[in-house]
Design a protein around this motif. Sequence first.
Motif, PDB file in Angstrom:
ATOM      1  N   GLU A  29      40.608  -8.986 -13.238  1.00 18.44           N
ATOM      2  CA  GLU A  29      40.781 -10.314 -13.815  1.00 18.44           C
ATOM      3  C   GLU A  29      42.201 -10.545 -14.331  1.00 18.44           C
ATOM      4  O   GLU A  29      42.623 -11.697 -14.507  1.00 18.44           O
ATOM      5  N   GLN A  30      42.953  -9.479 -14.567  1.00 20.29           N
ATOM      6  CA  GLN A  30      44.324  -9.592 -15.070  1.00 20.29           C
ATOM      7  C   GLN A  30      45.352  -9.836 -13.958  1.00 20.29           C
ATOM      8  O   GLN A  30      46.484 -10.236 -14.231  1.00 20.29           O
ATOM      9  N   VAL A  31      44.951  -9.576 -12.708  1.00 15.88           N
ATOM     10  CA  VAL A  31      45.904  -9.618 -11.595  1.00 15.88           C
ATOM     11  C   VAL A  31      46.198 -11.057 -11.196  1.00 15.88           C
ATOM     12  O   VAL A  31      45.300 -11.813 -10.823  1.00 15.88           O
ATOM     13  N   LYS A  32      47.487 -11.420 -11.277  1.00 13.94           N
ATOM     14  CA  LYS A  32      47.933 -12.764 -10.890  1.00 13.94           C
ATOM     15  C   LYS A  32      49.445 -12.714 -10.694  1.00 13.94           C
ATOM     16  O   LYS A  32      50.106 -11.769 -11.154  1.00 13.94           O
ATOM     17  N   PRO A  33      50.015 -13.702 -10.015  1.00  9.16           N
ATOM     18  CA  PRO A  33      51.469 -13.713  -9.842  1.00  9.16           C
ATOM     19  C   PRO A  33      52.188 -13.658 -11.192  1.00  9.16           C
ATOM     20  O   PRO A  33      51.786 -14.321 -12.159  1.00  9.16           O
ATOM     21  N   GLY A  34      53.251 -12.845 -11.263  1.00 14.04           N
ATOM     22  CA  GLY A  34      54.042 -12.720 -12.476  1.00 14.04           C
ATOM     23  C   GLY A  34      53.659 -11.558 -13.361  1.00 14.04           C
ATOM     24  O   GLY A  34      54.435 -11.140 -14.224  1.00 14.04           O
ATOM     25  N   VAL A  35      52.455 -11.011 -13.177  1.00 14.03           N
ATOM     26  CA  VAL A  35      52.019  -9.847 -13.955  1.00 14.03           C
ATOM     27  C   VAL A  35      52.651  -8.597 -13.360  1.00 14.03           C
ATOM     28  O   VAL A  35      52.800  -8.472 -12.151  1.00 14.03           O
ATOM     29  N   THR A  36      53.022  -7.650 -14.211  1.00  9.54           N
ATOM     30  CA  THR A  36      53.549  -6.373 -13.723  1.00  9.54           C
ATOM     31  C   THR A  36      52.441  -5.330 -13.697  1.00  9.54           C
ATOM     32  O   THR A  36      51.476  -5.400 -14.474  1.00  9.54           O
ATOM     33  N   THR A  37      52.606  -4.346 -12.837  1.00 14.51           N
ATOM     34  CA  THR A  37      51.608  -3.278 -12.795  1.00 14.51           C
ATOM     35  C   THR A  37      51.714  -2.384 -14.032  1.00 14.51           C
ATOM     36  O   THR A  37      50.721  -1.755 -14.420  1.00 14.51           O
ATOM     37  N   MET A  38      52.867  -2.342 -14.676  1.00 17.01           N
ATOM     38  CA  MET A  38      52.965  -1.604 -15.929  1.00 17.01           C
ATOM     39  C   MET A  38      52.125  -2.289 -17.019  1.00 17.01           C
ATOM     40  O   MET A  38      51.518  -1.611 -17.860  1.00 17.01           O
ATOM     41  N   ALA A  39      52.059  -3.612 -16.985  1.00 10.80           N
ATOM     42  CA  ALA A  39      51.187  -4.322 -17.930  1.00 10.80           C
ATOM     43  C   ALA A  39      49.724  -3.960 -17.668  1.00 10.80           C
ATOM     44  O   ALA A  39      48.929  -3.825 -18.621  1.00 10.80           O
ATOM     45  N   LEU A  40      49.353  -3.788 -16.411  1.00  6.47           N
ATOM     46  CA  LEU A  40      47.988  -3.363 -16.081  1.00  6.47           C
ATOM     47  C   LEU A  40      47.733  -1.947 -16.590  1.00  6.47           C
ATOM     48  O   LEU A  40      46.641  -1.652 -17.101  1.00  6.47           O
TER      49      LEU A  40
END
Length: 248
Positions: A29-40
């Motif tokens: 649910e967190q995955v979207k354009p502009g999000v970084t994988t480090m944030a995940l």
Amino acid sequence: MIILKSPREIERMRAACKICAEILILLREQVKPGVTTMALEEFANSEILKRKAKPAFKGYYKYPNSLCCSPNDRVVHGMPTRVPLKEGDILSLDFGILYNDFFGDSALTIPVGTISAGARALVAATEESLYAGIDKAVPGGRLFDISHAVQSYVEAKGFSVVRDYVGHGIGRNLHEEPQVPNFGVPGTGVRLKAGMVLAIEPMVNEGSYEVRTLADGWTVVTCDGGYSAHFEHTVAITDKGPEILTRI
């Protein structure tokens, strides 16, 4: 040696796998354009702590993170970065946890915004091949019945299965016997028995199945630059058939 799990041990694995599945759903649910994988990665770590679990991957063979994040031509073992995801990317997340002495392991590939028709077909074929393999995880069958079901489904769709990386047994250890390739001859391999627990995980490439490892020593990419997708479930073989432990 293949370690058969007792009903009591499988019950404990259900608890670990439920946590793994819950967190992976939240990550999706967190995955979207502009999000970084480090944030995940940071989000996953916070959710692990909330549930009093431990990351399965962090420190395993000195891997530095809790998540494997593999966008686009990355196949597996991609490390989280500060690079933002873009519209049209696909992102494979591989995630495992340790809880109450047992491991759960699962993976999925997520579209980032709107993706191309070709990418959608690749992701769909990979997920569907996983369930084709799981259907063969029954007592009395053979290990490579699972492998052949994955391979034949994928190749009928015009894609290729990765040869260099495979699924595995799982339990008190993250990786146990047997290895579970995504290709093979049906009717061969070890006899499947109730009590076996397998992490079945098709890794499927858009083009050639050939892969290579980058200089970081972890990130595996396609040799031809084509996209790759990855799905995985932890599956218990029972007298009633396969039970997907990492599905809520």
